[in-house]
Design a protein around this motif. Structure first.
Motif, PDB file in Angstrom:
ATOM      1  N   GLN A 552       0.815  -1.206   0.000  1.00 51.87           N
ATOM      2  CA  GLN A 552       0.000   0.000   0.000  1.00 51.87           C
ATOM      3  C   GLN A 552       0.860   1.273   0.000  1.00 51.87           C
ATOM      4  OE1 GLN A 552      -3.253  -0.109  -0.417  1.00 51.87           O
ATOM      5  NE2 GLN A 552      -3.130  -2.355  -0.471  1.00 51.87           N
ATOM      6  N   ALA A 553       2.101   1.173  -0.444  1.00 47.24           N
ATOM      7  CA  ALA A 553       2.967   2.351  -0.489  1.00 47.24           C
ATOM      8  C   ALA A 553       2.321   3.424  -1.353  1.00 47.24           C
ATOM      9  CB  ALA A 553       4.335   1.973  -1.052  1.00 47.24           C
ATOM     10  N   ALA A 554       2.314   4.667  -0.832  1.00 43.37           N
ATOM     11  CA  ALA A 554       1.662   5.764  -1.546  1.00 43.37           C
ATOM     12  C   ALA A 554       2.478   6.178  -2.763  1.00 43.37           C
ATOM     13  CB  ALA A 554       1.480   6.949  -0.604  1.00 43.37           C
ATOM     14  N   LEU A 555       1.780   6.406  -3.877  1.00 46.93           N
ATOM     15  CA  LEU A 555       2.408   6.855  -5.112  1.00 46.93           C
ATOM     16  C   LEU A 555       1.752   8.154  -5.571  1.00 46.93           C
ATOM     17  CD1 LEU A 555       2.421   3.486  -7.119  1.00 46.93           C
ATOM     18  CD2 LEU A 555       4.187   4.340  -5.560  1.00 46.93           C
ATOM     19  N   ILE A 556       2.549   9.007  -6.214  1.00 42.93           N
ATOM     20  CA  ILE A 556       1.965  10.215  -6.797  1.00 42.93           C
ATOM     21  C   ILE A 556       0.933   9.820  -7.845  1.00 42.93           C
ATOM     22  CG2 ILE A 556       2.462  12.337  -8.068  1.00 42.93           C
ATOM     23  CD1 ILE A 556       5.291  12.212  -7.003  1.00 42.93           C
ATOM     24  N   GLY A 557       1.236   8.741  -8.568  1.00 38.24           N
ATOM     25  CA  GLY A 557       0.327   8.289  -9.614  1.00 38.24           C
ATOM     26  C   GLY A 557      -1.032   7.888  -9.101  1.00 38.24           C
ATOM     27  N   ASP A 558      -1.125   7.463  -7.821  1.00 34.97           N
ATOM     28  CA  ASP A 558      -2.421   7.107  -7.249  1.00 34.97           C
ATOM     29  C   ASP A 558      -3.361   8.309  -7.265  1.00 34.97           C
ATOM     30  OD1 ASP A 558      -1.550   4.560  -6.814  1.00 34.97           O
ATOM     31  OD2 ASP A 558      -1.075   4.874  -4.684  1.00 34.97           O
ATOM     32  N   ARG A 559      -2.819   9.478  -6.951  1.00 33.03           N
ATOM     33  CA  ARG A 559      -3.656  10.686  -6.938  1.00 33.03           C
ATOM     34  C   ARG A 559      -4.042  11.107  -8.344  1.00 33.03           C
ATOM     35  NH1 ARG A 559       0.545  13.937  -3.864  1.00 33.03           N
ATOM     36  NH2 ARG A 559      -0.302  15.523  -5.200  1.00 33.03           N
ATOM     37  N   LEU A 560      -3.208  10.740  -9.317  1.00 34.29           N
ATOM     38  CA  LEU A 560      -3.541  11.019 -10.709  1.00 34.29           C
ATOM     39  C   LEU A 560      -4.694  10.130 -11.171  1.00 34.29           C
ATOM     40  CD1 LEU A 560      -2.483  12.737 -13.133  1.00 34.29           C
ATOM     41  CD2 LEU A 560      -1.035  10.806 -13.745  1.00 34.29           C
ATOM     42  N   LEU A 588       1.156  13.485 -16.279  1.00 36.00           N
ATOM     43  CA  LEU A 588       1.366  14.890 -15.930  1.00 36.00           C
ATOM     44  C   LEU A 588       2.637  15.369 -16.618  1.00 36.00           C
ATOM     45  CD1 LEU A 588       0.740  15.251 -12.082  1.00 36.00           C
ATOM     46  CD2 LEU A 588      -0.497  16.409 -13.909  1.00 36.00           C
ATOM     47  N   THR A 589       2.563  16.476 -17.311  1.00 40.73           N
ATOM     48  CA  THR A 589       3.744  16.999 -17.990  1.00 40.73           C
ATOM     49  C   THR A 589       4.826  17.371 -16.993  1.00 40.73           C
ATOM     50  OG1 THR A 589       2.351  17.861 -19.766  1.00 40.73           O
ATOM     51  CG2 THR A 589       4.577  18.754 -19.596  1.00 40.73           C
ATOM     52  N   ASP A 590       4.451  18.008 -15.886  1.00 45.91           N
ATOM     53  CA  ASP A 590       5.417  18.433 -14.865  1.00 45.91           C
ATOM     54  C   ASP A 590       5.073  17.765 -13.540  1.00 45.91           C
ATOM     55  OD1 ASP A 590       7.235  19.640 -13.246  1.00 45.91           O
ATOM     56  OD2 ASP A 590       6.559  21.697 -13.610  1.00 45.91           O
ATOM     57  N   ALA A 591       5.829  16.741 -13.191  1.00 46.42           N
ATOM     58  CA  ALA A 591       5.540  15.978 -11.972  1.00 46.42           C
ATOM     59  C   ALA A 591       5.773  16.795 -10.705  1.00 46.42           C
ATOM     60  CB  ALA A 591       6.396  14.714 -11.942  1.00 46.42           C
ATOM     61  N   LYS A 592       6.646  17.805 -10.774  1.00 41.44           N
ATOM     62  CA  LYS A 592       6.950  18.600  -9.580  1.00 41.44           C
ATOM     63  C   LYS A 592       5.709  19.287  -9.023  1.00 41.44           C
ATOM     64  CE  LYS A 592      11.790  19.810 -10.440  1.00 41.44           C
ATOM     65  NZ  LYS A 592      12.712  20.953 -10.647  1.00 41.44           N
ATOM     66  N   THR A 593       4.785  19.646  -9.903  1.00 43.63           N
ATOM     67  CA  THR A 593       3.580  20.347  -9.451  1.00 43.63           C
ATOM     68  C   THR A 593       2.731  19.492  -8.536  1.00 43.63           C
ATOM     69  OG1 THR A 593       2.345  19.634 -11.408  1.00 43.63           O
ATOM     70  CG2 THR A 593       3.535  21.717 -11.572  1.00 43.63           C
ATOM     71  N   ALA A 594       2.935  18.172  -8.554  1.00 45.52           N
ATOM     72  CA  ALA A 594       2.130  17.264  -7.724  1.00 45.52           C
ATOM     73  C   ALA A 594       2.851  16.860  -6.453  1.00 45.52           C
ATOM     74  CB  ALA A 594       1.762  16.026  -8.532  1.00 45.52           C
ATOM     75  N   MET A 595       4.074  17.352  -6.258  1.00 47.31           N
ATOM     76  CA  MET A 595       4.859  16.924  -5.102  1.00 47.31           C
ATOM     77  C   MET A 595       4.738  17.916  -3.945  1.00 47.31           C
ATOM     78  SD  MET A 595       8.367  15.554  -6.876  1.00 47.31           S
ATOM     79  CE  MET A 595       8.308  14.341  -8.200  1.00 47.31           C
ATOM     80  N   THR A 596       4.476  17.373  -2.773  1.00 52.45           N
ATOM     81  CA  THR A 596       4.439  18.209  -1.565  1.00 52.45           C
ATOM     82  C   THR A 596       5.813  18.287  -0.923  1.00 52.45           C
ATOM     83  OG1 THR A 596       3.789  16.263  -0.288  1.00 52.45           O
ATOM     84  CG2 THR A 596       2.028  17.659  -1.149  1.00 52.45           C
ATOM     85  N   LYS A 597       6.702  17.384  -1.332  1.00 50.58           N
ATOM     86  CA  LYS A 597       8.083  17.379  -0.849  1.00 50.58           C
ATOM     87  C   LYS A 597       8.956  16.798  -1.957  1.00 50.58           C
ATOM     88  CE  LYS A 597       7.483  12.836   1.291  1.00 50.58           C
ATOM     89  NZ  LYS A 597       7.648  12.029   2.522  1.00 50.58           N
ATOM     90  N   SER A 598      10.245  16.855  -1.761  1.00 49.15           N
ATOM     91  CA  SER A 598      11.176  16.333  -2.769  1.00 49.15           C
ATOM     92  C   SER A 598      11.239  14.812  -2.665  1.00 49.15           C
ATOM     93  CB  SER A 598      12.563  16.952  -2.577  1.00 49.15           C
ATOM     94  OG  SER A 598      12.512  18.346  -2.734  1.00 49.15           O
ATOM     95  N   GLN A 599      10.319  14.137  -3.356  1.00 49.79           N
ATOM     96  CA  GLN A 599      10.261  12.684  -3.263  1.00 49.79           C
ATOM     97  C   GLN A 599      11.324  11.999  -4.107  1.00 49.79           C
ATOM     98  OE1 GLN A 599       5.590  13.042  -3.586  1.00 49.79           O
ATOM     99  NE2 GLN A 599       6.155  10.931  -3.208  1.00 49.79           N
ATOM    100  N   TYR A 600      11.766  12.678  -5.173  1.00 49.83           N
ATOM    101  CA  TYR A 600      12.745  12.089  -6.076  1.00 49.83           C
ATOM    102  C   TYR A 600      13.878  13.078  -6.324  1.00 49.83           C
ATOM    103  CZ  TYR A 600       8.875   8.881  -6.807  1.00 49.83           C
ATOM    104  OH  TYR A 600       7.863   7.994  -6.597  1.00 49.83           O
ATOM    105  N   PRO A 601      15.083  12.587  -6.595  1.00 46.29           N
ATOM    106  CA  PRO A 601      16.242  13.465  -6.787  1.00 46.29           C
ATOM    107  C   PRO A 601      16.027  14.463  -7.926  1.00 46.29           C
ATOM    108  CG  PRO A 601      16.933  11.173  -6.580  1.00 46.29           C
ATOM    109  CD  PRO A 601      15.441  11.157  -6.696  1.00 46.29           C
ATOM    110  N   GLU A 602      16.585  15.643  -7.746  1.00 46.55           N
ATOM    111  CA  GLU A 602      16.465  16.689  -8.754  1.00 46.55           C
ATOM    112  C   GLU A 602      17.114  16.262 -10.072  1.00 46.55           C
ATOM    113  OE1 GLU A 602      15.042  20.192 -10.196  1.00 46.55           O
ATOM    114  OE2 GLU A 602      14.738  19.391  -8.174  1.00 46.55           O
TER     115      GLU A 602
END
Length: 685
Positions: A552-560, A588-602
């Motif tokens: 059940q690990a949360a994914l950004i894609g789940d919210r999409l 999503l063209t820009d994944a950063k817009t969906a992030m509340t924190k830095s989940q993945y390396p820049e």
């Protein structure tokens, strides 16, 4: 060739049409064609090069004295070889049928050619607009009536020559509305065109895969005469990347007594047409005596065997490759004369012999019949790859789809799947090596003229095969040469297509005419934009698939997927079959817009800024369908300016991970500091 049709006493026309778009053949190449036709028993040459200005675009203009001399020389050369020279003219681009001055201009032009010694003619109305001008609409009841009226006049003006051909605008079954038997255009031509005028026909299509006896009987009934086949099976003017070196086939010799003739309109390049014309000659000479149907699928309904005809043609062609270009330009394909020793240059008196520790001298190996057979199978026919080419594609498809078996462990014993992968990879490598060897031997052939007509094609296939070879080598854990590395930033020579390829890849139909296909889809699928009504089905599919992973690990894609985030424009597609929704791809063209924190390396987000959520139900086994769905979203992301995309998966979602690896569109991303239980796949755009 003295064979006659059953419906008339006219000689069966057999030979060549120079009717392609592109650079016309030279005078010397045409003379060489006449020599070959006479040698092989063919009897006709139809002069109709589309890019000869005075044949088509400027058909009204008379020939100059210099041009007239060339045509007279050509007509004389054809007669000397017992080849009937048929002069064709194409006035259909801009002629006004109802204007007497236009008719007079056409008659004047053909009368001039008549003065050159030509006695056989053709009037062509192919590849033109079907809408008549206002003046012609007033004078004629239909386009067919207009063409027939002017053709009959010209035929009579030329005193009804023994050979006079007419090419209709609807020259194949695919152009007939609603069908051949119900075509008003063809019925008018059949009824109104004078009986002594013969009609050209390409078969079911412009480039016909098969021409059956039944189809010829049908059109002959409508036209009230047997047609002359204008055969485009070896034509390549519609695609500069194709060349056709396979045998004349899929035309049963039982057609011969039902036709007025067969003329092949072959490759634009002159020399590669050796096979097309040679095998046509073998076909024409075959008897129509029935034999038992063979079990190899190569039977053509008579004693003509295309593979045997190909072998005979390649054997004769091999001798041509060994002939160095001669200074005598009376033969076609003559290049520069041999370089003679200069009096100013000293004769070479000693020969360099390397020592055992030095590189050996390069030795050019002679071309073999096996090399030419391989060449033919790599450039076979429009609807068919040769056996070796098909085997190579099959092996590459299997090796790519079973890449997991290529990962060998030095500590674990090799399993049967890994052994099979290694053995098939070695076999594929051997086939690739044979292609490279064939290229090298061709490049060293003494007859440079043939080589230069072939070079662009063999260079291209060698490059493509070498890239595939390096790819398989890399799957097997070997280090390919740096020049052949398959990566996300290839050199321009590492991929094909240019602007034309870019356009094609953006169209939904791209690839559906590839000759090598995976098994056809077992169901009918629909790919369409997602609607609000699909939300419940998307959630149901997602929940069902998540139950497989037990994570059940949360994914950004789940919210999409659940609607908390909205996909970017044109990036929300669903897949349906008769059972309902069975897949989706949202991005999503820009994944950063969906992030509340830095989940993945820049650094990762710089290369892969976009996010895609994709799910395919297990009941969709058809990889092509899934590829189309995902490729459509990738194309939309690329159009929006994205340079890369990543997808999130839980490690327990092994089925989807394996399925996506099989597609070859995405690869696993190595990301430092990634949350436990997650796998990222992605690709650069």
């Amino acid at each position: 060739m003295s064979q006659t049709t059953s419906s008339s006493s006219k000689t069966f026309l057999s030979g060549v049409v120079e009717g392609f778009y592109g650079r016309p053949w030279t005078m010397e190449q045409r003379k060489e064609l006449f020599r070959r036709e006479q040698k092989w028993g063919l009897n006709t040459y139809l002069y109709a090069p589309k890019d000869d200005y005075k044949h088509r675009m400027y058909w009204r203009e008379l020939y100059t004295s210099e041009e007239a001399e060339q045509l007279m020389t050509l007509i004389t050369a054809a007669k000397a070889r017992d080849v009937e020279f048929v002069y064709a003219i194409s006035p259909g681009l801009d002629i006004t049928f109802s204007n007497p001055k236009e008719v007079a201009a056409l008659k004047r032009k053909l009368s001039q050619v008549c003065m050159f010694g030509c006695r056989s003619f053709a009037l062509l109305f192919d590849d033109i607009e079907t809408e008549m001008c206002a003046a012609d609409k007033e004078a004629f009841s239909s386009f067919a009536h207009a063409q027939v009226a002017i053709t009959n006049q010209v035929f009579q003006h030329l005193q009804e020559p023994q050979t006079f051909l007419f090419c209709p605008t609807d020259y194949c079954a695919a152009f007939c509305t609603p069908s051949v038997s119900q075509s008003t255009y063809l019925h008018t031509v059949g009824e109104k065109l004078l009986p002594a005028i013969d009609i050209l026909w390409t078969g079911p299509k412009v480039v016909s895969q098969d021409i059956s006896v039944a189809s010829i009987e049908e059109v002959s009934t409508v036209l009230r005469r047997p047609p002359v086949i204008w055969d485009n099976i070896h034509a390549n003017d519609y695609d500069p990347q194709r060349l056709f070196l396979g045998p004349f086939k899929n035309r049963p010799t039982e057609l011969i007594p039902k036709l007025r003739g067969v003329l092949t309109n072959p490759n634009c390049e002159f020399e590669p047409n050796f096979v097309a014309i040679h095998t046509l000659a073998t076909w024409c000479k075959s008897s129509t005596v029935q034999k038992d149907v063979s079990m190899d699928g190569e039977d053509q309904g008579s004693d003509y065997n295309p593979q045997e005809a190909l072998r005979l043609a390649l054997t004769d062609w091999l001798a041509e490759f060994s002939m160095a270009d001669q200074p005598d330009v009376s033969r076609a394909g003559s290049g520069c004369p041999k370089r003679e020793p200069s009096e100013e240059e000293p004769m070479q008196t000693d020969e360099y012999v390397p020592s055992p520790r030095e590189n050996p001298l390069y030795t050019a190996e002679p071309l073999t019949l096996e090399d030419l057979t391989l060449l033919s199978e790599l450039f076979y026919l429009p609807y068919e790859h040769g056996p070796t080419a098909l085997t190579m594609l099959t092996e590459l498809h299997w090796l790519r789809g079973n890449r997991d078996a290529a990962v060998f462990s030095p500590v674990a014993p090799e399993n049967s799947k890994a052994k099979e992968w290694r053995e098939r990879a070695e076999h594929f490598d051997e086939m690739c090596a044979a292609v490279v060897q064939m290229f090298n031997r061709l490049s060293n052939a003494p007859n440079r003229t043939i080589l230069y007509d072939l070079y662009n094609y063999i260079c291209d296939i060698k490059s493509g095969v070498s890239l595939a070879r390096a790819f398989v080598s890399s799957l097997g854990g070997q280090n390919p040469p740096p020049s052949q590395v398959i990566n996300d930033d290839p050199e321009p020579w590492g991929f094909r297509g240019g602007l034309s390829g870019e356009f094609q890849r953006m169209l939904p139909c791209h690839g559906n005419r590839d000759l090598f296909r995976t098994p056809p889809a077992a169901r009918v699928y629909t790919i369409r934009p997602c609607t609000p009504a699909d939300k419940s089905d998307v959630l149901r599919l997602t929940k069902e698939m998540q139950s497989e992973t037990l994570q059940q690990a949360a994914l950004i894609g789940d919210r999409l997927v659940n609607g908390q985030l909205s996909p970017s424009k044109h990036c929300d597609l669903v897949l349906e079959d008769e059972g309902g929704l069975c897949g989706f791809a949202f991005a999503l063209t820009d994944a950063k817009t969906a992030m509340t924190k830095s989940q993945y390396p820049e650094t990762m987000l710089r290369d892969f800024p976009s996010l895609m959520a994709v799910q395919i139900h297990p009941r969709v086994p058809d990889t092509n369908t899934a590829k189309r769905l995902i490729s459509s979203v990738l194309s939309s992301l690329k159009e929006s300016g994205s340079c890369g995309v990543f997808c999130e998966f839980r490690t327990g979602d092994k089925r989807m991970l394996d399925f996506l690896r099989t597609l070859g569109l995405l690869h696993v991303l190595q990301v430092e500091g990634l949350q436990a239980g997650l796998v990222l796949m992605g690709t650069k755009l």
